[in-house]
Design a protein around this motif. Structure first.
Motif, PDB file in Angstrom:
ATOM      1  N   ILE A  13       3.054  11.950  10.336  1.00  0.00           N
ATOM      2  CA  ILE A  13       2.433  11.077   9.431  1.00  0.00           C
ATOM      3  C   ILE A  13       2.873  11.568   8.190  1.00  0.00           C
ATOM      4  O   ILE A  13       2.686  12.735   7.695  1.00  0.00           O
ATOM      5  N   ALA A  14       3.293  10.452   7.269  1.00  0.00           N
ATOM      6  CA  ALA A  14       3.788  10.995   5.948  1.00  0.00           C
ATOM      7  C   ALA A  14       3.439   9.799   4.655  1.00  0.00           C
ATOM      8  O   ALA A  14       3.520   8.828   5.138  1.00  0.00           O
ATOM      9  N   GLY A  15       3.164  10.269   3.849  1.00  0.00           N
ATOM     10  CA  GLY A  15       2.831   9.430   2.516  1.00  0.00           C
ATOM     11  C   GLY A  15       2.453  10.502   1.246  1.00  0.00           C
ATOM     12  O   GLY A  15       2.661  11.485   1.229  1.00  0.00           O
ATOM     13  N   ARG A  16       1.949   9.761   0.447  1.00  0.00           N
ATOM     14  CA  ARG A  16       1.561  10.459  -0.891  1.00  0.00           C
ATOM     15  C   ARG A  16       0.111  10.988  -0.654  1.00  0.00           C
ATOM     16  O   ARG A  16      -0.593  10.817   0.041  1.00  0.00           O
ATOM     17  N   ALA A  17       0.104  12.030  -1.731  1.00  0.00           N
ATOM     18  CA  ALA A  17      -1.271  12.850  -1.651  1.00  0.00           C
ATOM     19  C   ALA A  17      -2.101  11.718  -2.452  1.00  0.00           C
ATOM     20  O   ALA A  17      -1.949  11.316  -3.120  1.00  0.00           O
ATOM     21  N   GLY A  18      -3.324  11.898  -1.668  1.00  0.00           N
ATOM     22  CA  GLY A  18      -4.530  10.923  -1.836  1.00  0.00           C
ATOM     23  C   GLY A  18      -4.614   9.637  -1.067  1.00  0.00           C
ATOM     24  O   GLY A  18      -5.269   8.801  -1.169  1.00  0.00           O
ATOM     25  N   GLN A  19      -3.631   9.519   0.017  1.00  0.00           N
ATOM     26  CA  GLN A  19      -3.596   8.332   0.698  1.00  0.00           C
ATOM     27  C   GLN A  19      -4.196   8.644   2.017  1.00  0.00           C
ATOM     28  O   GLN A  19      -4.312   7.681   2.829  1.00  0.00           O
ATOM     29  N   GLY A  20      -4.633   9.817   2.471  1.00  0.00           N
ATOM     30  CA  GLY A  20      -5.650  10.053   3.309  1.00  0.00           C
ATOM     31  C   GLY A  20      -4.940  10.519   4.699  1.00  0.00           C
ATOM     32  O   GLY A  20      -5.363  10.467   5.708  1.00  0.00           O
ATOM     33  N   ILE A  21      -3.712  11.093   4.434  1.00  0.00           N
ATOM     34  CA  ILE A  21      -2.864  11.752   5.788  1.00  0.00           C
ATOM     35  C   ILE A  21      -3.726  12.693   6.426  1.00  0.00           C
ATOM     36  O   ILE A  21      -3.862  12.611   7.608  1.00  0.00           O
ATOM     37  N   GLN A  22      -4.600  13.654   5.532  1.00  0.00           N
ATOM     38  CA  GLN A  22      -5.298  14.574   6.389  1.00  0.00           C
ATOM     39  C   GLN A  22      -6.439  13.900   7.225  1.00  0.00           C
ATOM     40  O   GLN A  22      -6.743  14.436   8.309  1.00  0.00           O
ATOM     41  N   GLY A  51       0.112  11.879  -5.459  1.00  0.00           N
ATOM     42  CA  GLY A  51       1.379  11.566  -5.939  1.00  0.00           C
ATOM     43  C   GLY A  51       2.071  12.492  -4.860  1.00  0.00           C
ATOM     44  O   GLY A  51       1.682  13.131  -3.805  1.00  0.00           O
ATOM     45  N   GLY A  52       3.447  12.651  -5.148  1.00  0.00           N
ATOM     46  CA  GLY A  52       4.433  13.408  -4.492  1.00  0.00           C
ATOM     47  C   GLY A  52       4.384  13.008  -3.024  1.00  0.00           C
ATOM     48  O   GLY A  52       4.420  11.535  -2.839  1.00  0.00           O
ATOM     49  N   MET A  53       4.834  13.666  -2.135  1.00  0.00           N
ATOM     50  CA  MET A  53       4.950  13.125  -0.824  1.00  0.00           C
ATOM     51  C   MET A  53       4.620  14.421   0.142  1.00  0.00           C
ATOM     52  O   MET A  53       5.051  15.551  -0.007  1.00  0.00           O
ATOM     53  N   ASN A  54       3.799  14.040   1.173  1.00  0.00           N
ATOM     54  CA  ASN A  54       3.174  14.993   2.195  1.00  0.00           C
ATOM     55  C   ASN A  54       3.611  14.594   3.533  1.00  0.00           C
ATOM     56  O   ASN A  54       3.690  13.312   3.804  1.00  0.00           O
ATOM     57  N   SER A  55       3.339  15.266   4.441  1.00  0.00           N
ATOM     58  CA  SER A  55       3.575  15.002   5.688  1.00  0.00           C
ATOM     59  C   SER A  55       2.755  15.994   6.883  1.00  0.00           C
ATOM     60  O   SER A  55       2.569  17.352   6.686  1.00  0.00           O
TER      61      SER A  55
END
Length: 568
Positions: A13-22, A51-55
């Motif tokens: 699962i990947a997206g921007r920080a703040g999108q609720g990936i965690q 922002g940025g990109m996390n997974s």
């Protein structure tokens, strides 16, 4: 086209920080564990709040696999930039769930707008729950278990919030089951009811529980990624367990608080990262001179300086090995699994207390943040009393003894004076400059502990595979589980794994363990092979191949399999 995935399923699962990936990862992993599956998860994230990109990678399997696979079975992009971020891990067999990108999508695409579906429930904020439901539906898991978990998770929010989240889950679940049927997707995983009762915890949780089992009374720290989780652990659980957790104003204050607590009789641990530990080095030497027990947890990350503050590395072995001026004894450990973390952290506190020396537990970002399913029966409670005596008026804090370990008293427990000082001292703890007498004897006393450690309690490395194998692949810390799976993939009986959990000093029998080996390979997450250098120096052996990685990523199983095979 039929898409049949058996026994081992990797979701990213990947997206921007703040999108609720965690949030997605947290809910998904816990629900899948309750379904009876082995679950392993790890996150990678940029050093920014938004922002940025996390997974997050979630590996679900029928048999236990606690290592990262590079290849992705199901990719769930929550942002258009996620495709570019994970492009090196996408394959022709990857399934895509979410908004498509024609440039990157090679395999089966299941187009769904999570935000649009969430609006039907009443708010785009439910987008993450829709995504969780869609993944669970695609996997054809038990929807009732998921809804019940949501009810318990949101119980303090009230019935209206519970219902809306369950509705969002149901809509996502329906979409997921639709795709499973229409795209002919079959994900076959074998569940095990016993896993439902397992613990689900992070590497830092395992270190925290190990510290509790080792009798920890006091934790001090100045927050620094990736070590802060241990301070948080004690802040959450310390009161009920009788542990004081103190956030200092800087690292120097933290280590000296812990030394003060230890002088007063506590078992103390300090948690920091490499950059924070730099500032503590003078106090490490003070602990060596005053023979004050203290344990350091050092969470490694890439340097130099600030480096990559949210990424992983094994770069601080030399730092803790040589930290502190002068010569004194220390012991360094590194856990490779949650069970190791529990046992080794408890052991580190015990050794510090028994031998009155600094001990170190080395972890890294990858290990502390990873989530594991763990059999709670593997966490056996320790029972170890502190080595503290009641003093009398003749008490000598640094009494010369045969094994170099003086009876340890603490202020207020008995009639004796407990005098400690950072200068060279006599047996009572008073300053001396007797270079030809007491200085020599005190140095010998402090260093003699090494002989005692090597002959009694030093941990031998564990061999996984045939002891007489021609090739030995050596690992330490978080590389352990990936190396084991990679070697298992080779299916070569002449290749074994040797796991070191005690990095210094080596047990006196370690050198003999290499006698039959024709090839020695060392795997490390650093650029020069710090542990390989130490092995060659301490054991008088030659390391034939160093498999190293220093870009801030952990090793992937496929990558290690290929590199070990090439080395052979």
């Amino acid at each position: 086209m039929t898409h049949h995935i058996k026994e081992d399923f990797s979701i990213v699962i990947a997206g921007r920080a703040g999108q609720g990936i965690q949030s997605v990862a947290y809910l998904l992993t816990h629900v899948l564990k309750l379904q009876g599956y082995h679950v392993f998860a790890n996150s990678e994230y940029m050093s920014r709040v938004r922002g940025g990109m996390n997974s997050t990678t979630i590996r679900v399997s029928s048999t236990k696999h606690d290592a990262l696979r590079s290849s992705i079975d199901l990719f769930v992009p929550l942002d258009a930039g996620a495709y570019m971020h994970c492009k090196n891990r996408l394959t022709k067999n990857t399934l895509y769930l979410g908004l498509p990108n024609d440039r990157f999508c090679q395999g089966c695409v299941m187009e769904v707008d999570f935000a649009k579906i969430a609006q039907l429930v009443g708010n785009r904020l439910f987008e993450n729950i829709v995504a969780v439901g869609a993944i669970l539906g695609l996997m054809e898991t038990d929807e009732i278990i998921a809804k019940e978990y949501l009810r318990k998770f949101f119980v303090k929010k009230g019935s209206d919030i519970i219902k809306k989240n369950q509705d969002a889950l149901a809509k996502g679940y329906k979409m997921g089951t639709h795709f499973a049927f229409s795209q002919d997707i079959s994900i076959s995983l074998t569940s095990d009811d016993s896993i439902k009762e397992h613990l689900f915890l992070s590497g830092i949780d395992a270190i925290g529980f190990g510290a509790l089992a080792g009798g920890c009374d006091f934790c001090a720290a100045y927050p620094m990624s990736p070590s802060t989780g241990l301070l948080t652990f004690f802040a959450q659980h310390g009161h009920e367990c009788g542990v004081i957790a103190e956030q200092a104003t800087d690292e120097i204050e933290a280590v000296n608080m812990a030394l003060g607590a230890s002088y007063a009789g506590a078992r103390s641990i300090v948690t920091t990262a490499g950059g924070g530990f730099d500032l503590m080095c003078e106090s490490v030497s003070l602990a060596g001179m005053t023979e004050t027990p203290i344990t350091f947890h050092v969470g490694q990350r890439p340097g130099p300086a600030t480096g990559l503050p949210t990424r992983t590395a094994q770069e601080d072995l030399n730092l803790v090995l040589y930290a502190g001026h002068g010569e004194f004894m220390r012991v360094i450990f590194a856990p490779g699994s949650p069970c190791d973390a529990y046992n080794i952290t408890a052991h580190a506190l015990k050794i510090a207390d028994e031998y009155q020396i600094p001990t170190f537990v080395l972890s890294d970002q990858y290990f502390v943040d990873a989530l594991y399913t763990v059999d709670k029966n593997d966490f056996i409670m320790k029972d170890d009393a502190k080595k503290i005596i009641e003093t009398d008026r003749q008490y000598k804090r640094y009494a010369l003894t045969e094994n170099g370990i003086s009876p340890r008293g603490v202020p207020g427990f008995g009639d004796g004076l407990v005098c400690v000082i950072g200068d060279e001292h006599d047996e009572e703890g008073r300053i001396t400059e007797d270079m030809h007498g007491l200085r020599t004897k005190m140095m010998e006393k402090r260093l003699f502990k090494r002989r005692e450690l090597l002959e009694t309690v030093a941990l031998l490395p564990e061999i996984i595979g045939k002891k007489s194998a021609k090739t030995i692949v050596i690992c330490w810390g978080s590389t352990h589980l990936a190396v084991c799976e990679a070697v298992e993939n080779l299916a070569n009986p002449d290749v074994s794994v040797m796991l070191f959990t005690q990095l210094f000093p080596f047990h006196k029998k370690v050198r003999k363990m290499f006698v039959k080996a024709q090839q020695i390979i060392v795997v490390e997450n650093n650029a020069v092979g710090q542990f390989a250098d130490l092995l060659e120096k301490e054991c008088d052996i030659t390391v034939d191949t160093r498999i190293l990685k220093w870009n801030g990523e952990p090793f992937f199983v496929e990558e290690l399999t290929e590199r070990i095979m090439k080395a052979l």
